[in-house]
Design a protein around this motif. Structure first.
Motif, short mmCIF file in Angstrom:
data_model
loop_
_atom_site.label_atom_id
_atom_site.label_comp_id
_atom_site.label_asym_id
_atom_site.label_seq_id
_atom_site.Cartn_x
_atom_site.Cartn_y
_atom_site.Cartn_z
N ALA A 30 0.84 -1.20 0.00
CA ALA A 30 0.00 0.00 0.00
C ALA A 30 0.88 1.24 0.00
N THR A 31 0.32 2.35 -0.45
CA THR A 31 0.99 3.63 -0.42
C THR A 31 0.44 4.43 0.75
N ILE A 42 -3.89 6.03 3.68
CA ILE A 42 -3.47 4.77 3.06
C ILE A 42 -4.29 4.60 1.80
N ALA A 45 -3.96 0.11 -2.06
CA ALA A 45 -3.58 -1.16 -1.44
C ALA A 45 -3.89 -2.32 -2.39
N LYS A 46 -2.97 -3.24 -2.47
CA LYS A 46 -3.13 -4.44 -3.28
C LYS A 46 -2.75 -5.64 -2.44
N ILE A 71 -8.37 5.83 5.22
CA ILE A 71 -8.24 4.71 4.29
C ILE A 71 -9.24 4.92 3.18
N ARG A 73 -11.07 3.44 -0.07
CA ARG A 73 -11.42 2.22 -0.80
C ARG A 73 -12.41 2.60 -1.88
#
Length: 79
Positions: A30-31, A42, A45-46, A71, A73
């Motif tokens: 993740a960055t 964050i 994310a993978k 976060i 998403r």
């Protein structure tokens, strides 16, 4: 005057017994971007992150002064 601040990091999460130092493939990446002195976002994310992984990430960020984790998403945002 020029000030350069390194505010973007990469988090790599490894399986038990594996690490970056031994060139293992991470189970998740993740960055993290510092928004300000006390907040980090964050994104991108993978892979598979467990709740335990997220707790460990939150503890590591808290150790560097982060008090709020954002976060992103798809189609929702968690704060």
């Amino acid at each position: 005057m020029i000030h350069i601040e390194h505010i973007v990091s990469v988090i790599r999460v490894y399986r038990p017994g594996e690490s970056f130092a031994t060139a293992n493939e991470p189970k998740a990446v993740a960055t993290v971007s510092r928004v300000d002195a006390g907040a980090a976002e964050i994104m991108a994310a993978k892979g598979q992150l467990t709740r335990g992984d997220m707790r460990e990430i939150a503890r590591a960020l808290a150790a560097s002064g982060v008090r709020v984790v954002i976060i992103k998403r798809p189609n929702r945002m968690l704060i």
